[in-house]
Motif scaffolding. Structure first.
Motif, PDB file in Angstrom:
ATOM      1  N   ALA A  26      21.886  -7.027  -3.520  1.00 35.42           N
ATOM      2  CA  ALA A  26      22.342  -5.631  -3.643  1.00 35.42           C
ATOM      3  C   ALA A  26      22.698  -5.285  -5.082  1.00 35.42           C
ATOM      4  CB  ALA A  26      23.545  -5.401  -2.729  1.00 35.42           C
ATOM      5  N   ASP A  27      23.321  -6.211  -5.801  1.00 39.15           N
ATOM      6  CA  ASP A  27      23.733  -5.943  -7.182  1.00 39.15           C
ATOM      7  C   ASP A  27      22.522  -5.672  -8.080  1.00 39.15           C
ATOM      8  OD1 ASP A  27      26.315  -6.356  -6.391  1.00 39.15           O
ATOM      9  OD2 ASP A  27      26.495  -8.379  -7.238  1.00 39.15           O
ATOM     10  N   THR A  28      21.467  -6.468  -7.903  1.00 38.49           N
ATOM     11  CA  THR A  28      20.260  -6.276  -8.719  1.00 38.49           C
ATOM     12  C   THR A  28      19.581  -4.961  -8.373  1.00 38.49           C
ATOM     13  OG1 THR A  28      19.958  -8.681  -8.728  1.00 38.49           O
ATOM     14  CG2 THR A  28      18.092  -7.343  -9.439  1.00 38.49           C
ATOM     15  N   ARG A  29      19.530  -4.642  -7.075  1.00 35.53           N
ATOM     16  CA  ARG A  29      18.932  -3.372  -6.641  1.00 35.53           C
ATOM     17  C   ARG A  29      19.715  -2.192  -7.220  1.00 35.53           C
ATOM     18  NH1 ARG A  29      19.736  -3.476  -1.042  1.00 35.53           N
ATOM     19  NH2 ARG A  29      17.842  -4.717  -0.779  1.00 35.53           N
ATOM     20  N   ASP A  30      21.038  -2.257  -7.154  1.00 36.44           N
ATOM     21  CA  ASP A  30      21.864  -1.158  -7.674  1.00 36.44           C
ATOM     22  C   ASP A  30      21.675  -0.988  -9.179  1.00 36.44           C
ATOM     23  OD1 ASP A  30      22.829  -0.789  -5.141  1.00 36.44           O
ATOM     24  OD2 ASP A  30      24.723  -1.862  -5.487  1.00 36.44           O
TER      25      ASP A  30
END
Length: 335
Positions: free
Chosen positions: A252-256
């Motif tokens: 999720a962090d990379t996507r955000d």
């Protein structure tokens, strides 16, 4: 003549750990070496006192099998430091997965053997003969020695397991996490064995086998959970936290992070666990008419890689539309 500034080079298949992880790895290696020596001594002590006790037999077999996870860790660590080759372009990070498989199989094998062996002893009504021994002219029931030794040799496992369980998430090392589970099985075995022997001394002949069965059920549960986790990783399931209970937050962090860029319309991330690091694929749909330059793409890849040391082999792929299997809603449905 001044030297030309060198460009920071990123390359696939090999990585350098940050200082905090290097320190943690050194501590983990030291703990595993201590564990090997301790287990050899503990196994020898329990074998000498085992006699015909089911619980004592369970304890020494458990001690012997519990050598496999620390040995698997020490071997795997030597492999992952090797540089990639044409035959192994991704490096040797999967050695951690192999070590995890060895450790998980050891747990499950141990639990299964103990359960079958102890259950058969209970059904057949085996009564362990525990006699007397003379020490310095004093007659002493051997059960006291067996019970005391079982508990004493289990005590170090309490501390070793706790220290390893703290280091495992820091290194994202599932072999170390499984070995911490094995240490938990160690001290449970030791304490349950001690109680089982005392139960026999109190006239409860079935207490010995019952203690071994109690131990085996918990070990089987840990073995199944760890085996499921390592097999999922080896067939490239979604990356999870070290305890394998949740999707890894870096997904999720990379996507955000990529969605915050002005030129990005849609994006999603495919993350697979290679051991201590992740092979990361970032799929990006640019806004129409805002196709980034090669320099922008490389700069974005560099910044994403710098978010976390585990984002190791990171590739950024521009696509016209996101494949359905990578969409967040599909990911959530799969759990």
């Amino acid at each position: 003549m001044s030297a030309k500034p060198t460009k920071k080079v990123r390359y696939f298949g090999h990585h350098d750990l940050p200082q905090e992880q290097q320190d943690a790895l050194r501590r983990a290696v030291r703990l595993e070496r201590i564990t090997v020596v301790y287990k050899l001594i503990a196994t020898a002590v329990i074998v000498l006192l085992a006699g015909s006790s089911q619980a004592m037999k369970a304890a020494w077999i458990e001690d012997a099998l519990s050598l496999l996870p620390p040995l698997a860790f020490l071997v795997a660590i030597r492999f992952i430091s090797r540089a990639p080759t044409p035959r192994h372009p991704y490096g040797y990070h999967r050695a951690i997965g192999v070590g995890h498989l060895v450790a998980a199989t050891s747990l499950l094998t141990l639990g299964g053997y103990l359960f079958v062996d102890s259950a058969m002893g209970l059904v057949q009504g085996d009564r362990p003969p525990i006699g007397m021994i003379e020490i310095f002219g004093v007659q002493l029931w051997v059960g006291w020695l067996m019970s005391g030794a079982s508990i004493l040799v289990a005590i170090p496992s309490v501390f070793l397991g706790r220290m390893k369980s703290k280091l495992a998430p820091l290194l994202h090392n599932k072999v170390l996490h499984t070995d911490a589970d094995m240490n938990k099985a160690d001290w449970m075995t030791g304490f349950a064995t001690g109680v089982g022997i005392l139960g026999v001394g109190a006239g409860l002949w079935w207490f010995d086998a019952a203690a071994a069965i109690f131990i085996s059920v918990d070990i089987i549960r840990d073995g199944i959970n760890n085996l499921r986790s390592c097999l999922a990783g080896l067939i490239d399931a979604r990356a999870t936290t070290t305890d394998s209970k949740q999707p890894h937050p870096l997904i999720a962090d990379t996507r955000d992070a990529i969605l915050k860029l002005d030129w990005v319309k849609e994006a999603d991330v495919r993350l697979r666990d290679q051991g201590q690091v992740f092979h990361t694929e970032v799929f990006v749909v640019p806004h129409e008419g805002q196709l980034p330059s090669l320099e922008e793409v490389e700069d974005t890849r560099e910044k994403l890689s710098d978010m976390d040391w585990k984002l190791h082999d990171l590739v950024l792929i521009l696509v016209a539309e996101l494949p359905e299997e990578f969409l967040p809603q599909i990911d959530q449905q799969e759990g």
